[in-house]
Enzyme design. Structure first.
Site, short mmCIF file in Angstrom:
data_model
loop_
_atom_site.label_atom_id
_atom_site.label_comp_id
_atom_site.label_asym_id
_atom_site.label_seq_id
_atom_site.Cartn_x
_atom_site.Cartn_y
_atom_site.Cartn_z
N CYS A 333 0.65 -1.34 0.05
CA CYS A 333 0.00 -0.02 -0.17
C CYS A 333 0.93 1.20 0.03
O CYS A 333 1.45 1.42 -0.99
CB CYS A 333 -0.92 0.05 1.25
SG CYS A 333 -2.28 1.04 1.04
N HIS A 430 -3.78 -5.77 1.10
CA HIS A 430 -3.47 -6.15 2.42
C HIS A 430 -4.02 -7.49 2.67
O HIS A 430 -4.79 -7.86 1.95
CB HIS A 430 -4.30 -5.06 3.42
CG HIS A 430 -3.76 -3.69 3.44
ND1 HIS A 430 -2.49 -3.29 4.20
CD2 HIS A 430 -4.19 -2.32 3.10
CE1 HIS A 430 -2.41 -2.19 3.83
NE2 HIS A 430 -3.48 -1.63 3.29
#
Length: 483
Positions: A333, A430
């Site tokens: 991310c 994630h």
């Protein structure tokens, strides 16, 4: 309205989140339709709920313990710190803007309507709702307009049990002091207390329990010993990372810089559970270990600010040296965005820095954009052709030549980037290491044989062990009778 009990702490990190998760599993095992609820949470460790919004990962875990889908209504107000003075405000799963200091204190009373609406929705059809407070009710400077602790308890007329952490010391003073400082209206909501994280012979604390009851008039619901199962569950607060110490040397060292606004650090939990892997959290002022085979740049709530912090610590130079030694790097991310050549933020979404040079380890660039991507996804790893399940929570759009070698495929589009030599990887996903087959292939490519652990099953087993420990140590019948 469903029956409910609220658990508030004498301070932060006393173990409320895990305690509520364990009690959710206890109630479920007893055949009750139980649901978790936390009026207000402050955490950058967020999850995408099953109905598509953002909630604290603690409430996601508690929903898992209940055996029910997670919902935005289980955590209607989520604050995600992004600067020292301000947080992103999430209400019922959706971004509502930025909350800054005194402004948020003035805003809180307006949020009570959303909190109560969500509480009613969570309780609909439930036998029992277990509510978790935030911080401590003794912070009486924040009592006016409170929605997180006693403000909610008095408004919803929910009985309160106080949780004290004996491991940090001073538990008698913290409980008695809380009793002393609470206004009479709030004190009347407290039905009793319990002690958490006790090490050793619990009978040695009998006099302590008696003293607390003598000073407060509150009954004791028991003493929870230090339960090993807790270490196998995802932690909510980054404070737990600061206590990590290096153990015996393992076959693979994974180094993780502790960025100031680190987010979704439970991405690392499946790696920590692997017997051949040691995850080393590197605090500010310390160097990345030279023996690391993999460096993970984790998610962050503020990519640009944390990139500046990374440089201030000299980790950028150490990362280049790590790569020259043949090491691998994975950016997740915000960490993925840092790996590129440049990050642009012309609208100032993250702050005053409009343009910044990245680490240059991937040939990509990121443009920050207002639209936030929040979704659960099913994907396929293009590195190892293995299925992945994860979630995305990010702003920004990334492009560049290295995107031609994607990390994963999500439906009809690609995710992430991989360097030509395969040693630098980045993804917006994630939770990728929760996929057992992918994790084992990933570790094998780094020269390490992964264990046979099924990570999701291990979390379920830990919840069951936690529930057994709570059944054995607490007056569960007395607790549930409060509702």
């Amino acid at each position: 309205m469903a029956r409910a009990i609220m658990f508030q702490g004498t301070g932060s990190d006393v173990g409320k989140s895990v305690l509520v998760a364990g009690l959710c599993r206890v109630a479920r095992n007893r055949g009750l339709k139980v649901r978790p609820f936390k009026p207000q949470n402050m955490s950058n460790n967020a999850a995408v709920s099953d109905d598509g919004g953002e909630i604290g990962r603690a409430q996601w875990l508690q929903a898992l313990a209940c055996g029910v889908p997670s919902s935005v209504h289980m955590n209607p107000v989520l604050l995600k710190p992004q600067t020292d003075m301000g947080s992103q405000l999430i209400v019922q799963g959706q971004v509502r803007g930025e909350a800054r200091g005194r402004y948020y204190q003035e805003l809180k009373p307006q949020l009570m309507a959303a909190v109560m609406e969500s509480f009613a929705k969570v309780g609909d059809g439930a036998d029992l709702v277990l509510v978790e407070g935030a911080g401590s009710p003794a912070e009486i400077n924040l009592r006016a307009g409170d929605i997180a602790n006693m403000g909610f308890a008095t408004h919803a007329d929910v009985p309160v049990v106080l949780v004290g952490d004996i491991d940090r010391g001073g538990v008698i003073a913290s409980l008695v002091g809380t009793h002393t400082i609470l206004p009479q209206e709030d004190r009347a909501m407290v039905r009793g207390f319990l002690i958490n994280k006790f090490r050793g012979d619990i009978s040695l604390f009998d006099d302590g329990l008696a003293a607390i009851t003598r000073f407060t008039g509150w009954r004791s619901f028991g003493v929870v010993p230090w339960l090993k199962a807790v270490s196998r569950l995802p932690a909510e607060d980054s404070v737990i990372l600061e206590r990590a110490v290096r153990g015996d040397k393992k076959a693979l060292i994974v180094a993780v810089p502790m960025l100031p606004r680190i987010a979704n650090f439970d991405d690392l939990d499946p790696l920590k559970a692997e017997p051949a892997v040691e995850v080393v959290m590197v605090p500010p002022g310390s160097s990345l270990p030279a023996d690391a085979g993999l460096v993970v740049l984790p998610g962050t709530k503020s990519t640009i600010a944390d990139l500046l912090a990374l440089r201030e610590n000299g980790w950028d130079r150490e990362l280049v040296a790590h790569v020259k030694r043949g090491g691998h790097v994975l950016g997740i991310c915000g960490g993925f965005q840092m790996l590129g050549r440049r990050i642009s933020d012309p609208a100032g979404i993250e702050g005053n820095v409009r343009d910044i040079e990245g680490l240059g380890l991937l040939d990509i660039e990121t443009m920050m954009e207002p639209e936030k991507v929040v979704r659960n996804v099913e994907a396929v790893s293009l590195l190892h052709d293995e299925p992945l399940e994860g979630y995305e929570i990010h702003i920004g759009r990334t492009s560049g030549p290295d995107m031609a070698r994607p990390f994963a495929r999500i439906g009809d589009h690609d995710d992430g980037a991989v360097s030509p030599d395969g040693r630098i990887m980045g993804t917006y996903l994630h939770g990728v290491f929760s996929a057992d087959r992918f994790r084992h292939h990933f570790l094998r490519a780094l020269g390490v044989e992964g264990g046979q652990m099924n990570y999701r099953e291990s979390v379920e087993e830990a919840l069951d062990e936690l529930a057994e420990g709570l059944e054995a140590s607490l007056d569960i019948d007395g607790l549930f009778a409060l509702a």
